[in-house]
Write a protein that holds these residues in place. Structure first.
Motif: not given
Ligand SMILES: Nc1ncnc2c1ncn2[C@@H]1O[C@H](COP(=O)(O)OP(=O)(O)OP(=O)(O)O)[C@@H](O)[C@H]1O
Ligand SMILES: CC(=O)N[C@H]1[C@@H]2OC[C@@H](O2)[C@@H](O)[C@@H]1O[C@H](C)C(=O)O
Length: 373
Positions: A58-75
């Motif tokens: 929700r708080g993203m302003t840049q499309r390549d940010e991967r905060s919280g669980i997003l990095k692991q989730l993407e993997h």
């Protein structure tokens, strides 16, 4: 004869129910041969992680940010796609060498067209490495660079399908996809295209069921068929500024919210939200260049009998017929996955994925990022 590519499309849609897969053979233009399709459901635990991903995005302003669980989730999401591809190939007696390219949608975790920001998580390089097949991914971003909404992208594929249909429906025809969010594509006799997101699809029905701990969707629309439409609640949704504006729009999951618990009975809520799903389509269709004569319906919402009954009645009142995509000789479950395979081939050939009349971009735009295996 132009070269034909064998392309697998992978779609993880806004319902977050799983991965749809399809294999097609295409030149990325008018030739489309549908070969096989399948799906892989997400576990409840993984769905819960995807939902957390939406919160963390929700708080993203840049499309390549991967905060919280997003990095692991993407993997993990990418590995689930790789396994789904391997299962699919195995099931159909195929190997990686039988496929030229994968079109990888990933999972939309944020879509804010007004800020030219759309984020699909999914690691194309990891998928290419795991699957041993070239991958085209991130197909929405380029459209936004040219002023487009970044969605819907399926219209280019709908246009090819309209060209290939053995039994032509009465024109103009509208292809409607009732997924989490619904979108529609208008095609007339001259091949003219118009498209946009048309409103909430199953998303509100699904959230209503979850709110009542009744599972993740209203199977067959059974609950809705026992309820009646609450006109105040329906009017609340249908008076949303989204429907009155004549500007082209695309939607994010967060643009409409589920009624609060107790607002109406479980059955009336299910019926009302099914009605809203249907009425949104007709209301949005009023912005099309001409009145449609046929609606060809795909997506999971066509399995909700209440949505289909409401849609059929509303369309009939406008002199149009509603046809299940399967009846039209198409595959209503795998059309989006097929589209992603088709778009991947168009991307390889540098052909447009979107047009001013489909996403509002300034000029026809190609897009997608290619990673070689
Ligand atoms: N048997 C069924 N009865 C009623 N509804 C169903 C049934 N099967 C699927 N659905 C509905 O369809 C939804 C999934 O539809 P679909 O797979 O077309 O969506 P999606 O691809 O995730 O979404 P989008 O098109 O927005 O990206 C489910 O969440 C559910 O609401
Ligand atoms: C940003 C995003 O993922 N949008 C999806 C969503 O799900 C349905 C509707 O909203 C459509 O605009 C789009 O997907 C379809 C496949 C598309 O782009 O054509």
């Amino acid at each position: 004869m132009t070269a034909l590519y064998r392309a697998i499309g992978l779609m993880s849609g806004t319902s977050m129910d799983g991965i749809d897969l399809a294999l097609i053979k295409t030149d990325g233009e008018q030739v489309v041969e549908r070969i096989a399709a399948g799906s892989q459901n997400y576990s409840d635990a993984f769905r819960a992680r995807l939902k957390q991903g939406l919160v963390d995005a929700r708080g993203m302003t840049q499309r390549d940010e991967r905060s919280g669980i997003l990095k692991q989730l993407e993997h993990d999401l990418t590995l689930l796609h790789a396994v789904a591809v391997q299962d699919f190939l195995f099931t159909h007696g195929l190997s990686a060498d039988d496929v030229d390219v994968i079109g990888f949608h990933g999972q939309t975790v944020l879509h804010r067209p007004d800020d030219a920001l759309t984020v699909q998580i999914g690691d194309g390089a990891l998928l290419a490495q795991e699957a041993g097949i070239d991958v085209v991914y991130d197909m929405r971003a380029e459209d936004m660079h040219y002023g487009g909404q970044g969605a819907p992208l399926i219209p280019a594929y709908h246009a090819a399908l309209a060209h290939n249909l053995e039994q032509k429906p009465n024109m103009p025809v509208v292809f409607v996809n009732i997924g989490g969010i619904s979108n529609l594509t208008y095609v007339d006799e001259t091949g003219k295209l118009a498209a946009f997101d048309s409103g909430p699809g199953n998303m509100l029905v699904d959230q209503w069921m979850e709110l009542h701990a009744q599972g993740s969707f209203d199977a067959g629309g059974a609950l809705a068929l026992r309820g009646t439409v609450n006109s105040d609640l329906a009017a609340h949704y249908l008076s949303n500024a989204f429907f009155s504006g004549n500007q082209r729009r695309s939607l994010d999951r967060g643009d409409f919210s589920v009624p609060s618990l107790g607002a109406v009975s479980l059955e009336d809520g299910a019926r009302t939200l099914a009605y809203v799903a249907a009425a949104s389509i007709l209301q949005s269709a009023s912005h099309l260049p001409q009145k449609p004569c046929s609606y060809v319906v795909s997506g999971g919402g066509r399995k909700n009998a209440a949505i289909m009954a409401e849609l059929t009645a509303l369309a009939q009142a406008e002199g149009a017929v509603v046809i299940d995509a399967d009846t039209a000789g198409l595959d209503g479950d795998s059309m989006e996955a097929e589209a992603w395979g088709y778009l991947a081939v168009r991307s390889l050939k540098g052909l447009p994925l979107t047009y001013p009349s489909t996403t509002g971009c300034d000029r026809p735009v190609s897009g997608g990022v290619l990673v070689k295996a």
